[in-house]
Design a protein around this motif. Structure first.
Motif, mmCIF file in Angstrom:
data_model
loop_
_atom_site.group_PDB
_atom_site.id
_atom_site.type_symbol
_atom_site.label_atom_id
_atom_site.label_comp_id
_atom_site.label_asym_id
_atom_site.label_seq_id
_atom_site.Cartn_x
_atom_site.Cartn_y
_atom_site.Cartn_z
ATOM 1 N N HIS A 1 -8.023 -27.766 -2.187
ATOM 2 C CA HIS A 1 -7.445 -28.866 -2.142
ATOM 3 C C HIS A 1 -7.199 -29.374 -3.580
ATOM 4 C CE1 HIS A 1 -9.314 -29.994 1.603
ATOM 5 N NE2 HIS A 1 -10.632 -29.323 0.824
ATOM 6 N N ASN A 2 -7.588 -28.495 -4.700
ATOM 7 C CA ASN A 2 -6.860 -29.305 -6.462
ATOM 8 C C ASN A 2 -5.384 -28.634 -5.897
ATOM 9 O OD1 ASN A 2 -8.896 -30.943 -6.293
ATOM 10 N ND2 ASN A 2 -10.124 -29.442 -8.024
ATOM 11 N N THR A 3 -5.275 -27.184 -5.828
ATOM 12 C CA THR A 3 -4.257 -26.210 -6.341
ATOM 13 C C THR A 3 -3.410 -25.275 -5.025
ATOM 14 O OG1 THR A 3 -5.954 -24.119 -6.428
ATOM 15 C CG2 THR A 3 -5.857 -25.986 -8.556
ATOM 16 N N LYS A 4 -4.211 -26.172 -3.467
ATOM 17 C CA LYS A 4 -3.727 -25.743 -3.096
ATOM 18 C C LYS A 4 -3.218 -24.539 -2.715
ATOM 19 C CE LYS A 4 -2.576 -30.584 -2.522
ATOM 20 N NZ LYS A 4 -3.761 -30.855 -1.453
ATOM 21 N N LYS A 5 -4.714 -23.667 -3.438
ATOM 22 C CA LYS A 5 -4.525 -22.361 -2.889
ATOM 23 C C LYS A 5 -5.130 -22.055 -1.855
ATOM 24 C CE LYS A 5 -3.371 -20.454 -8.226
ATOM 25 N NZ LYS A 5 -2.432 -20.465 -7.220
ATOM 26 N N SER A 6 -4.750 -20.994 -1.151
ATOM 27 C CA SER A 6 -5.938 -19.869 -0.203
ATOM 28 C C SER A 6 -6.850 -18.485 -0.855
ATOM 29 C CB SER A 6 -5.177 -19.217 1.009
ATOM 30 O OG SER A 6 -4.839 -20.282 1.626
ATOM 31 N N LEU A 7 -7.873 -18.786 -0.659
ATOM 32 C CA LEU A 7 -8.265 -17.965 -1.584
ATOM 33 C C LEU A 7 -10.010 -16.609 -0.572
ATOM 34 C CD1 LEU A 7 -10.355 -19.589 -4.778
ATOM 35 C CD2 LEU A 7 -7.892 -18.165 -4.347
ATOM 36 N N LEU A 8 -10.327 -15.767 -1.027
ATOM 37 C CA LEU A 8 -10.621 -15.048 0.145
ATOM 38 C C LEU A 8 -12.379 -15.038 -0.760
ATOM 39 C CD1 LEU A 8 -10.859 -13.242 2.765
ATOM 40 C CD2 LEU A 8 -10.573 -11.018 1.363
ATOM 41 N N VAL A 9 -12.856 -15.729 -0.562
ATOM 42 C CA VAL A 9 -14.249 -15.415 -1.496
ATOM 43 C C VAL A 9 -15.000 -14.493 -0.985
ATOM 44 C CG1 VAL A 9 -15.975 -17.311 -1.857
ATOM 45 C CG2 VAL A 9 -13.647 -17.744 -1.808
ATOM 46 N N THR A 10 -15.601 -14.098 -1.627
ATOM 47 C CA THR A 10 -17.179 -12.684 -0.768
ATOM 48 C C THR A 10 -18.477 -12.862 -2.339
ATOM 49 O OG1 THR A 10 -16.039 -10.678 -0.214
ATOM 50 C CG2 THR A 10 -17.908 -10.261 -1.177
ATOM 51 N N ALA A 11 -19.222 -13.498 -1.726
ATOM 52 C CA ALA A 11 -20.950 -13.839 -2.540
ATOM 53 C C ALA A 11 -22.112 -12.922 -1.908
ATOM 54 C CB ALA A 11 -21.135 -15.558 -2.337
ATOM 55 N N THR A 12 -22.523 -11.967 -2.824
ATOM 56 C CA THR A 12 -23.301 -11.200 -3.045
ATOM 57 C C THR A 12 -24.645 -12.307 -3.172
ATOM 58 O OG1 THR A 12 -21.411 -10.068 -3.083
ATOM 59 C CG2 THR A 12 -23.924 -9.136 -3.547
ATOM 60 N N PRO A 13 -25.857 -12.002 -2.738
ATOM 61 C CA PRO A 13 -26.751 -11.743 -3.661
ATOM 62 C C PRO A 13 -27.881 -10.897 -4.578
ATOM 63 C CG PRO A 13 -27.021 -11.347 -0.939
ATOM 64 C CD PRO A 13 -25.976 -10.855 -1.648
ATOM 65 N N VAL A 14 -28.312 -11.374 -5.079
ATOM 66 C CA VAL A 14 -29.289 -10.554 -5.834
ATOM 67 C C VAL A 14 -30.513 -10.997 -5.539
ATOM 68 C CG1 VAL A 14 -28.980 -10.331 -9.019
ATOM 69 C CG2 VAL A 14 -26.783 -10.761 -7.731
ATOM 70 N N PHE A 15 -31.075 -9.757 -5.382
ATOM 71 C CA PHE A 15 -32.751 -9.915 -5.065
ATOM 72 C C PHE A 15 -33.603 -9.542 -6.908
ATOM 73 C CE2 PHE A 15 -30.580 -9.694 -1.249
ATOM 74 C CZ PHE A 15 -31.035 -10.490 -0.161
ATOM 75 N N ASN A 16 -35.000 -10.485 -6.833
ATOM 76 C CA ASN A 16 -35.318 -9.514 -7.359
ATOM 77 C C ASN A 16 -36.114 -8.383 -7.098
ATOM 78 O OD1 ASN A 16 -37.506 -11.422 -6.270
ATOM 79 N ND2 ASN A 16 -37.268 -12.558 -7.333
ATOM 80 N N GLU A 17 -37.403 -8.560 -8.114
ATOM 81 C CA GLU A 17 -38.057 -7.258 -7.310
ATOM 82 C C GLU A 17 -38.871 -7.520 -6.217
ATOM 83 O OE1 GLU A 17 -40.550 -6.403 -11.187
ATOM 84 O OE2 GLU A 17 -39.425 -5.606 -11.557
ATOM 85 N N GLN A 18 -39.330 -9.126 -5.505
ATOM 86 C CA GLN A 18 -40.367 -9.977 -5.100
ATOM 87 C C GLN A 18 -39.380 -9.509 -3.568
ATOM 88 O OE1 GLN A 18 -41.011 -11.005 -7.991
ATOM 89 N NE2 GLN A 18 -42.144 -9.897 -8.252
ATOM 90 N N GLY A 19 -37.376 -9.375 -3.796
ATOM 91 C CA GLY A 19 -37.303 -9.675 -2.958
ATOM 92 C C GLY A 19 -37.025 -10.425 -2.546
ATOM 93 N N ASP A 20 -37.020 -11.600 -3.746
ATOM 94 C CA ASP A 20 -36.692 -12.625 -3.172
ATOM 95 C C ASP A 20 -35.082 -13.158 -3.948
ATOM 96 O OD1 ASP A 20 -38.198 -13.537 -2.207
ATOM 97 O OD2 ASP A 20 -39.764 -14.053 -3.439
ATOM 98 N N ILE A 21 -34.251 -13.666 -3.213
ATOM 99 C CA ILE A 21 -32.447 -14.445 -4.151
ATOM 100 C C ILE A 21 -32.765 -14.734 -5.572
ATOM 101 C CG2 ILE A 21 -30.469 -15.188 -3.569
ATOM 102 C CD1 ILE A 21 -30.500 -14.742 -0.703
ATOM 103 N N PHE A 22 -32.489 -14.700 -6.314
ATOM 104 C CA PHE A 22 -32.769 -15.353 -7.457
ATOM 105 C C PHE A 22 -31.383 -15.485 -8.015
ATOM 106 C CE2 PHE A 22 -32.008 -11.089 -9.501
ATOM 107 C CZ PHE A 22 -31.429 -11.124 -10.795
#
Length: 267
Positions: A200-221
């Motif tokens: 809304h601030n810049t009137k821009k359309s963005l393509l956003v890709t979000a990627t989870p990063v997991f720790n050794e226990q398999g939980d997202i950190f």
């Protein structure tokens, strides 16, 4: 049976050499690692004046005892040893009681220094990539709070990093920064998610890709978001569609004119 750790057990388990003198410079304690580094046994040096036993180290110890100031980072090179020496004064209620020496073999010190230098260089390289990327990058923690954003994201979103760091993404969505939160969807689905967002601030359309990063226990950190400005691409797409429509219309008109000409010719 008493399983409590003793002070001596702790000091003897330290990987660095430890030697302690009293206020007069007499050696009162030496741990096993110091014996190994110095090539001496405690029974041969305890209660002896340190200058008589270790002249190079002793001179720094006496200096510490006289001034009360620490002597840090001294490189001691002897006939059979090469080590880094740190000396600190021992005080009790502002009274000087003695000095404690911490030894580290030069080989181990250099290995640690190289590892630290490698981490420093790697951190600088990652920071350079983060800061100079033409794509926007957001980093959020496991709860959805913003850890950092890069300059490209500041431009795309019309915000400053200091104004969003520490805030929850739902809070930013409520403030009207964007219309939907890809971060929360990733935390819910625990997989990579791609969506379009309108800023809304810049009137821009963005393509956003979000990627989870997991720790050794398999939980997202951590969740890492990549933003690409689609505004210009969308504009070019619309222009192309308009040109295709014009081309199609001209082709139809040419076909119609060709048919009329054929009729006039009696074909």
């Amino acid at each position: 049976m008493n399983d409590e750790l003793t002070f001596e057990q702790i000091i003897q388990s330290i990987s660095n050499g430890i030697l302690v003198t009293d206020i007069s410079g007499n050696i009162e304690f030496i741990n096993h690692q110091a014996e190994s580094i110095l090539g001496m046994e405690s029974k041969d040096i305890l209660h002896r004046y340190i200058l008589d036993v270790l002249p190079l180290t002793g001179s720094q110890v006496i200096k510490c005892l006289k001034t009360g100031k620490p002597q840090l980072g001294h490189h001691i090179i002897g006939r059979n040893i090469s080590m880094v020496l740190n000396i600190s004064a021992i005080h009790r209620e502002q009274k000087l009681l003695g000095a404690v020496c911490c030894f580290q073999g030069m080989q181990e010190f250099e290995a640690s220094a190289k590892k630290l230098e490698s981490y420093r260089r790697q951190n600088e390289e990652l920071n350079a990539i983060f800061q100079s990327s033409s794509d926007g990058i957001w980093v959020c923690d496991k709860d959805g709070r913003v850890i950092d954003i890069n300059p490209a994201s500041e431009k795309f979103n019309g915000v400053k990093a200091k104004d969003v760091i520490g805030k929850h993404v739902t809070e930013l969505m409520e403030e009207g920064l964007f219309d939907q939160s890809v971060t929360m969807e990733v935390l819910e689905k625990k997989r990579q998610v791609t969506m379009s967002q309108y800023m809304h601030n810049t009137k821009k359309s963005l393509l956003v890709t979000a990627t989870p990063v997991f720790n050794e226990q398999g939980d997202i950190f951590m969740v890492v978001l990549n933003e690409r400005d689609m505004t210009e691409l969308n504009h070019l797409t619309r222009q192309l569609e308009e040109h295709l429509k014009v081309t199609e219309k001209m082709r139809d008109e040419l076909a119609e004119l060709s048919m009329l000409e054929m009729k006039r010719e009696g074909i």
